[in-house]
Design a protein around this motif. Structure first.
Motif, PDB file in Angstrom:
ATOM      1  N   ALA A 120       0.739  -1.226  -0.174  1.00  0.00           N
ATOM      2  CA  ALA A 120       0.234  -0.283   0.061  1.00  0.00           C
ATOM      3  C   ALA A 120       1.076   1.371  -0.246  1.00  0.00           C
ATOM      4  N   ALA A 121       1.864   1.137   1.282  1.00  0.00           N
ATOM      5  CA  ALA A 121       2.742   2.758   1.279  1.00  0.00           C
ATOM      6  C   ALA A 121       3.526   2.945  -0.143  1.00  0.00           C
ATOM      7  N   ALA A 122       4.309   1.417  -0.815  1.00  0.00           N
ATOM      8  CA  ALA A 122       4.706   1.679  -2.479  1.00  0.00           C
ATOM      9  C   ALA A 122       4.054   1.593  -3.154  1.00  0.00           C
ATOM     10  N   ALA A 123       2.764   1.467  -3.543  1.00  0.00           N
ATOM     11  CA  ALA A 123       1.768   2.052  -4.547  1.00  0.00           C
ATOM     12  C   ALA A 123       1.316   3.192  -4.103  1.00  0.00           C
ATOM     13  N   ILE A 124       0.917   4.038  -3.145  1.00  0.00           N
ATOM     14  CA  ILE A 124       1.118   5.549  -3.316  1.00  0.00           C
ATOM     15  C   ILE A 124       1.701   6.123  -3.559  1.00  0.00           C
ATOM     16  N   MET A 125       3.252   6.028  -3.129  1.00  0.00           N
ATOM     17  CA  MET A 125       4.373   6.119  -3.738  1.00  0.00           C
ATOM     18  C   MET A 125       4.798   6.352  -4.692  1.00  0.00           C
ATOM     19  N   ASN A 126       4.529   5.137  -5.736  1.00  0.00           N
ATOM     20  CA  ASN A 126       4.522   5.006  -6.589  1.00  0.00           C
ATOM     21  C   ASN A 126       3.351   5.695  -7.894  1.00  0.00           C
ATOM     22  N   TYR A 127       2.422   6.271  -6.961  1.00  0.00           N
ATOM     23  CA  TYR A 127       1.805   7.543  -7.860  1.00  0.00           C
ATOM     24  C   TYR A 127       2.481   8.531  -7.649  1.00  0.00           C
ATOM     25  N   LEU A 128       2.175   8.667  -6.378  1.00  0.00           N
ATOM     26  CA  LEU A 128       2.815  10.596  -6.622  1.00  0.00           C
ATOM     27  C   LEU A 128       4.106  10.428  -7.633  1.00  0.00           C
ATOM     28  N   ILE A 129       4.690  10.038  -6.852  1.00  0.00           N
ATOM     29  CA  ILE A 129       6.208  10.414  -8.061  1.00  0.00           C
ATOM     30  C   ILE A 129       5.593  10.701  -9.354  1.00  0.00           C
ATOM     31  N   ASN A 130       5.565   9.076  -9.670  1.00  0.00           N
ATOM     32  CA  ASN A 130       5.181   9.637 -11.580  1.00  0.00           C
ATOM     33  C   ASN A 130       4.224  10.585 -11.554  1.00  0.00           C
ATOM     34  N   SER A 131       3.357  10.693 -11.150  1.00  0.00           N
ATOM     35  CA  SER A 131       1.979  11.615 -11.902  1.00  0.00           C
ATOM     36  C   SER A 131       2.790  13.064 -11.034  1.00  0.00           C
ATOM     37  N   ASN A 132       3.825  13.254 -10.803  1.00  0.00           N
ATOM     38  CA  ASN A 132       4.918  14.757 -10.269  1.00  0.00           C
ATOM     39  C   ASN A 132       5.757  15.026 -10.663  1.00  0.00           C
ATOM     40  N   TRP A 133       6.454  13.553 -11.345  1.00  0.00           N
ATOM     41  CA  TRP A 133       7.794  13.754 -11.983  1.00  0.00           C
ATOM     42  C   TRP A 133       7.717  13.480 -13.364  1.00  0.00           C
ATOM     43  N   THR A 134       7.494  11.895 -13.332  1.00  0.00           N
ATOM     44  CA  THR A 134       7.638  11.351 -14.666  1.00  0.00           C
ATOM     45  C   THR A 134       6.451  11.842 -15.659  1.00  0.00           C
ATOM     46  N   TRP A 135       5.884  12.034 -15.290  1.00  0.00           N
ATOM     47  CA  TRP A 135       4.043  12.683 -16.026  1.00  0.00           C
ATOM     48  C   TRP A 135       3.906  13.988 -15.283  1.00  0.00           C
ATOM     49  N   LYS A 136       4.576  15.181 -14.857  1.00  0.00           N
ATOM     50  CA  LYS A 136       4.599  15.918 -14.160  1.00  0.00           C
ATOM     51  C   LYS A 136       4.114  17.096 -15.799  1.00  0.00           C
ATOM     52  N   THR A 137       2.893  17.746 -15.724  1.00  0.00           N
ATOM     53  CA  THR A 137       2.057  18.604 -16.500  1.00  0.00           C
ATOM     54  C   THR A 137       3.404  20.025 -16.580  1.00  0.00           C
ATOM     55  N   SER A 138       3.450  20.301 -17.397  1.00  0.00           N
ATOM     56  CA  SER A 138       4.691  21.020 -17.987  1.00  0.00           C
ATOM     57  C   SER A 138       3.895  22.721 -17.749  1.00  0.00           C
ATOM     58  N   SER A 139       5.355  22.937 -16.706  1.00  0.00           N
ATOM     59  CA  SER A 139       4.959  25.024 -16.370  1.00  0.00           C
ATOM     60  C   SER A 139       4.749  25.177 -17.585  1.00  0.00           C
ATOM     61  N   LYS A 140       4.291  26.448 -17.782  1.00  0.00           N
ATOM     62  CA  LYS A 140       4.073  27.889 -19.132  1.00  0.00           C
ATOM     63  C   LYS A 140       6.079  28.290 -19.422  1.00  0.00           C
TER      64      LYS A 140
END
Length: 381
Positions: free
Chosen positions: A361-381
């Protein structure tokens, strides 16, 4: 002739700026801050200032002082309500301003003298350059917090690090600043029900929501000075709420998390299926087969997330960079999973199955948070 008259008429319409000032027991400060704001009107003649005081039923006479000033300033307004925290005060103020005062931009600003009204023209200057979110930053070059203790500076630094990386706003140095100018069009689209925080963590939630919408942000340096009068309203409860709210910042779009979870579950099935195929049908050794089955499931998860889960995000990084980051995050998550399992099982004497579930559970949450906000981070303008 009529066309020329109409053009000139439109040019005389000033952009509307509303300053939202939450107050509680600010009788010693409120007069000075209101007068100082209106004094800056002459320095930005193309904008019409309005000031909205949102008072939490202060018992010290704050409302009486504001009512006296209303007789002097036609563009000064007051609304009052029960004391339910800074976040709720801002929500009430934003709602009233957007519905009644029709502003083009809204300022967030403290009422205790810690935010210098003399730099209001600097905010407006950045607005004129096209920025939709201007933040008075204590943590960029030129910004300072001269009255902060070492402990307070450490807490602020750590809090901003957490918000920046979990909330997906790494390019912003000061995510908790209370001195901001925001385009009203973005505030209209904010999901204030999601911004459910009552206290000071509202500030970090709001900036993450604005950036998620695509607000173009600019930070300008400020000196965060000592309160003119009175005591700080920052309580232990506010600090605890801030910490409690941090994980929520990473789950701004629940649909993405649901999709990510579905992909993760499919990866488990693919991993198991490939393992069975390699060992039962191709005769591969059980010690070797998991290496291939895990990699196949990782590639499958990456492709589904890239072309389905996060398909609508505007991302600057290239395909191979994202693939490498995804594998790196998977490795970190695996280490976390095993570490939690090992400690829980070996030292906390927790049942092995339950210990493994905690790690997953802890790994899954961390996995999502990092990938969502780093790997697939929405680029700033």
């Amino acid at each position: 002739m009529d066309l020329v008259f109409e053009k000139n008429k439109k040019s005389l319409i000033k952009a509307q700026v509303c300053f939202v000032l939450p107050t509680f027991n600010e009788a010693d400060n409120i007069r000075n801050i209101i007068e100082a704001i209106f004094d800056q009107q002459v320095n930005v003649p193309d904008y019409q200032f309005k000031v909205l005081v949102v008072d939490d039923n202060s018992p010290d006479g704050t409302q009486q002082i504001v009512n006296q000033l209303i007789e002097k300033y036609d563009s000064l307004y007051l609304i009052a309500g029960e004391k339910n925290g800074l976040g709720n005060a801002y929500k009430r103020g934003f709602a009233y301003a957007l519905k009644t005062l029709n502003p083009d931009f809204i300022f967030q600003m403290d009422s205790d003298g810690q935010h210098d009204p003399q730099i209001i023209p600097d905010f407006i200057s950045q607005v004129n350059q096209g920025y939709s979110l201007v933040i008075g930053s204590r943590f960029i070059e030129g910004g300072t917090t001269p009255e902060f203790s070492v402990r307070r500076k450490l807490i602020s630094w750590l809090g901003n690090i957490l918000v920046r990386y979990i909330g997906g706003v790494r390019h912003i140095r000061d995510c908790t600043s209370g001195y901001r100018c925001i385009s009203a069009s973005y505030l209209k689209n904010c999901n204030f029900r999601f911004l459910s925080t009552q206290g000071y963590s509202f500030q970090s939630s709001l900036v993450c929501d604005l950036v998620a919408q695509g607000a173009d942000c600019k930070e300008i340096p400020i000196v965060f000075s000592k309160r003119s009068f009175g005591n700080s309203k920052l309580s232990l409860k506010d600090q605890l709420e801030f910490i409690w709210n941090i994980p929520k910042l990473g789950f701004r779009t629940h649909k993405d998390f649901v999709k990510y979870s579905i992909v993760g579950f499919s990866g488990v099935l693919i991993n198991l299926g490939v393992y069975v195929f390699l060992t039962r049908y191709l005769g591969m050794m059980p010690e070797i087969a998991p290496i291939l089955s895990i990699e196949v499931s990782l590639l499958s998860n990456f492709m589904f997330n890239n072309f389905w889960t996060f398909k609508k995000r505007l991302i600057k990084s290239n395909f191979l960079s994202r693939l490498f980051q995804f594998h790196l995050v998977a490795g970190i998550s695996g280490i976390l999973n095993y570490s939690i399992f090992f400690v829980s099982f070996r030292y906390l004497m927790i049942n092995d199955i339950f210990a493994n579930l905690l790690g997953i559970a802890a790994a899954a949450i961390m996995n999502y948070l990092i990938n969502s906000n780093w790997t697939w981070k929405t680029s700033s303008k």
